[in-house]
Write an enzyme that holds these catalytic residues in place. Structure first.
Site, mmCIF file in Angstrom:
data_model
loop_
_atom_site.group_PDB
_atom_site.id
_atom_site.type_symbol
_atom_site.label_atom_id
_atom_site.label_comp_id
_atom_site.label_asym_id
_atom_site.label_seq_id
_atom_site.Cartn_x
_atom_site.Cartn_y
_atom_site.Cartn_z
ATOM 1 N N GLY A 95 -13.303 -7.054 -11.100
ATOM 2 C CA GLY A 95 -13.995 -5.915 -11.689
ATOM 3 C C GLY A 95 -15.262 -6.351 -12.378
ATOM 4 O O GLY A 95 -15.241 -7.297 -13.168
ATOM 5 N N CYS A 126 -5.508 4.050 -0.373
ATOM 6 C CA CYS A 126 -4.588 3.449 -1.320
ATOM 7 C C CYS A 126 -4.587 4.271 -2.609
ATOM 8 O O CYS A 126 -5.637 4.726 -3.064
ATOM 9 C CB CYS A 126 -4.991 2.005 -1.639
ATOM 10 S SG CYS A 126 -3.941 1.224 -2.889
ATOM 11 N N TYR A 183 -7.821 -9.898 0.781
ATOM 12 C CA TYR A 183 -9.189 -9.749 0.261
ATOM 13 C C TYR A 183 -9.348 -9.955 -1.237
ATOM 14 O O TYR A 183 -10.252 -10.658 -1.671
ATOM 15 C CB TYR A 183 -9.700 -8.340 0.636
ATOM 16 C CG TYR A 183 -11.057 -7.992 0.079
ATOM 17 C CD1 TYR A 183 -12.202 -8.654 0.521
ATOM 18 C CD2 TYR A 183 -11.214 -7.004 -0.887
ATOM 19 C CE1 TYR A 183 -13.453 -8.340 0.010
ATOM 20 C CE2 TYR A 183 -12.455 -6.678 -1.398
ATOM 21 C CZ TYR A 183 -13.577 -7.356 -0.947
ATOM 22 O OH TYR A 183 -14.806 -7.048 -1.446
ATOM 23 N N ASN A 231 -3.808 -2.756 -15.172
ATOM 24 C CA ASN A 231 -4.263 -2.947 -13.800
ATOM 25 C C ASN A 231 -3.376 -2.103 -12.896
ATOM 26 O O ASN A 231 -2.154 -2.287 -12.884
ATOM 27 C CB ASN A 231 -4.169 -4.427 -13.401
ATOM 28 C CG ASN A 231 -4.564 -4.661 -11.949
ATOM 29 O OD1 ASN A 231 -5.268 -3.869 -11.348
ATOM 30 N ND2 ASN A 231 -4.089 -5.760 -11.384
ATOM 31 N N GLY A 232 -3.952 -1.184 -12.159
ATOM 32 C CA GLY A 232 -3.183 -0.336 -11.268
ATOM 33 C C GLY A 232 -3.684 1.091 -11.289
ATOM 34 O O GLY A 232 -4.798 1.364 -11.730
ATOM 35 N N CYS A 288 -1.804 1.160 3.461
ATOM 36 C CA CYS A 288 -3.163 1.324 3.995
ATOM 37 C C CYS A 288 -3.207 1.112 5.507
ATOM 38 O O CYS A 288 -4.133 1.571 6.173
ATOM 39 C CB CYS A 288 -4.142 0.386 3.289
ATOM 40 S SG CYS A 288 -3.653 -1.348 3.310
ATOM 41 N N CYS A 292 1.186 -5.580 -3.031
ATOM 42 C CA CYS A 292 -0.007 -5.225 -2.258
ATOM 43 C C CYS A 292 -0.426 -6.369 -1.328
ATOM 44 O O CYS A 292 -0.808 -7.442 -1.780
ATOM 45 C CB CYS A 292 -1.155 -4.883 -3.206
ATOM 46 S SG CYS A 292 -2.712 -4.517 -2.357
ATOM 47 N N CYS A 329 3.658 -3.976 0.420
ATOM 48 C CA CYS A 329 3.211 -2.611 0.684
ATOM 49 C C CYS A 329 2.153 -2.638 1.785
ATOM 50 O O CYS A 329 1.161 -3.358 1.673
ATOM 51 C CB CYS A 329 2.620 -1.981 -0.583
ATOM 52 S SG CYS A 329 1.893 -0.345 -0.315
ATOM 53 N N CYS A 369 -8.994 -3.798 -11.451
ATOM 54 C CA CYS A 369 -9.271 -4.598 -12.638
ATOM 55 C C CYS A 369 -8.391 -5.827 -12.713
ATOM 56 O O CYS A 369 -7.529 -6.068 -11.874
ATOM 57 C CB CYS A 369 -9.087 -3.764 -13.905
ATOM 58 S SG CYS A 369 -7.478 -3.008 -14.002
#
Length: 566
Positions: A117, A473, A333, A192-193, A527, A327, A524, A91
């Protein structure tokens, strides 16, 4: 008359009456022909919790046909098909303090964050009478809000939210911001998260008598604030956040304050800006600031609590700081190319990723194309470095709705063909390099390769502007379980054979870190490595049947918590 539903012994979800007497109408945001989408009458957006007919009757709107029914012309659910396999950001959030058109600016900022979102949107404002008023709805920002709805949201400060569900089903009751009443007043929150200890916290709260109305992890935060004994209000937020594990960038609103919080690792982005009239703005990305003419000032620091009220902006430390773990997929992306995220230009990052691919994985080719839209900038970088022209070999349709009626005679790769159309004049007889941002399951890539060959491409060489994704993730990104990730099961050579390309190359993980330089430790990479900064207490498992891959509006309510086990 206020509509109130039980939230817990100390907390209640509330919807305050809209102030219909508010007449100071600003200039219209919408053209004359803009009408309220007819489907909103089925899902009223001016309530915090759906009426019983919606809670218990979603299947009447989204039921699956029985086995006996003729299903030859059933709608093709585009969002549940594996063709739409990209990781999804959960989001985007917005907070605005000190502007007389706060709700309208919030609406525009959410529009700028729509890519984060598309399942639901909502806005909460504080009226001149110090009443929190909320409108939420299922759908795009432009479908949820219109002129008359924004007229019902007066006030000088507001928070807003656009969502794609990673925790909690995609139903109206899970659409944020959430508004709740407790003994010291009312509070609204947009998050968000993703909280990795959500189930543990929820079980603890329910054990002590809390009643939950949603399946969203964000509701836990409101309960923790309500039971906190800390004073003053921002200390209640700090007290609650100290119990949270995982990713959270949140904005809160009360009768007189706007509060922004970011988790100690800074997994998800959150920036602060200011408009020329002094209004303070928080948003997930700087592209939202640009649209409403707010000047970017800085990021909300990891572990920071920013409190905005009539006395200005005050910064508080949330808890002892950890080494940031931002992230990396925001740059690969999620974020728009025109955003500045974690202090870096997203456009420049993606361009460099493409240049690295051209340097480390060159191939003889005639044309470079992108998988739009997220692969375009990396493809430009590849083309510039290789000296091979970039062309639009794939055209993306921007008018793909939720469902389509597929003809009884099946069309191969229907989902991909709805979204992407090859340009035969660019591809025919050519050796083509195709640049994409990532490969998840591999199903889309294989269909794109087949599409290009059918359009006459002589050779198809896939170049991926990220390292292979080998792990799920848990910090606010919707990725499949590890067993569904093709790079976790197959080697690069095997993936190349599976998708049918002539060659395949990924961005090197070591080169990615080298490019990030001294900042590389602050990202991070879970992934890509499976090394999680915050260990998940619940793990993702493969969802059965394919019917509940992405959307809680399809499938039974027994599936709401599907996909997670302790």
């Amino acid at each position: 008359m206020a509509a109130t539903t039980s939230f817990s012994s100390s907390l209640s979800l509330i919807t305050k009456p809209n102030n219909s007497s508010y007449t100071n109408k600003p200039l219209p945001l919408f053209p004359k022909p803009f009408l309220e989408p007819p489907h909103l009458s089925l899902l009223p957006s001016s309530i915090s919790t759906p009426p019983p007919s919606l809670i218990h009757g979603v299947s009447s709107y989204f039921s699956s046909p029985s086995p006996s029914e003729d299903n030859s012309h059933a709608p093709f659910d585009y969002h549940n098909d594996e063709d739409d396999e990209k990781p999804r950001e959960e989001c985007g959030v917005v907070g605005i303090y000190g502007d007389p058109e706060a709700s309208r600016l919030c609406y525009l900022a959410l529009h700028a964050l729509q890519h984060r979102g598309q399942e639901g949107a909502g806005i909460v404002t504080v009226s001149p009478e110090k009443v929190l008023q909320t409108i939420t709805g299922v759908g795009l920002v432009s479908e949820v809000f219109n002129e008359s709805k924004l007229d019902q949201l007066p006030g000088e400060f507001a928070i807003g939210h656009v969502r794609y569900s990673t925790a909690g089903a995609s139903m109206l009751k899970n659409v944020q911001p959430f508004v709740a009443g407790y003994r010291f007043g009312s509070i609204g929150v947009a998050h968000n998260g993703n909280l990795v200890n959500y189930k543990t916290l929820r079980a603890m709260l329910e054990e002590n008598g809390s009643i939950f109305n949603t399946s969203s992890d964000t509701e836990v935060v409101l309960h923790l604030i309500a039971i906190s004994k800390a004073r003053p209000f921002f200390m209640r937020i700090i007290d609650a956040c100290e119990k949270l594990q995982g990713a959270y960038s949140m904005v809160f609103v009360t009768e007189d304050k706007l509060v922004a919080v970011r988790d100690p690792y800074g997994f998800r982005p959150l920036v602060m800006g200011r408009r020329s009239n002094g209004a303070v703005v928080f948003a997930s990305e700087t592209c939202a600031l640009d649209l409403i003419e707010a000047t970017y000032e800085r990021e909300v620091y990891p572990g920071e609590v920013l409190v905005v009220d009539k006395d200005g902006v005050k910064s508080q430390c949330l808890m002892p700081k950890f080494e940031p773990k931002q992230c990396i997929f925001e740059h690969i992306y999620f974020s728009l190319p025109n955003s500045i995220v974690f202090g870096r230009s997203v456009y420049e990052s993606r361009h460099v990723f493409g240049e690295i691919l051209a340097t480390e994985s060159p191939v003889e080719c005639d044309v470079v194309i992108a998988v739009p839209d997220s692969g375009v900038v990396a493809a430009l970088g590849y083309a510039a470095k290789s000296g091979v022209p970039f062309q639009q070999g794939l055209i993306r349709s921007h008018y793909v709705g939720r469902t389509f009626i597929e003809p009884s005679q099946k069309i191969r790769d229907f989902g991909v063909k709805l979204k992407l159309s090859p340009v035969r004049g660019v591809l025919e007889g050519k050796r083509v390099v195709v640049v994409d941002d990532s490969i998840v399951r591999g199903t889309t890539s294989s269909k794109i390769v087949r599409l290009l060959r059918e359009a006459g491409a002589k050779e198809v060489h896939m170049r991926i502007a990220s390292p292979p994704i080998v792990a799920s993730c848990y910090y606010g990104v919707d990725t499949p379980s590890s067993e569904e990730l093709i790079s976790n099961r197959l080697s690069v050579e095997e993936i190349n054979e599976f998708i049918g390309s002539d060659s395949l190359a990924f961005l090197s993980f070591d080169t990615l870190k080298k490019h990030l330089g001294k900042d590389s430790k602050s990202f991070c990479y879970a992934c890509f490595t499976g090394d999680y900064p915050v260990k998940p207490t619940e793990v993702k498992v493969k969802r059965g049947g394919g019917d509940f891959i992405d959307d809680g509006l399809v499938g039974s309510f027994e599936n709401i918590e599907a996909g997670w086990v302790r």
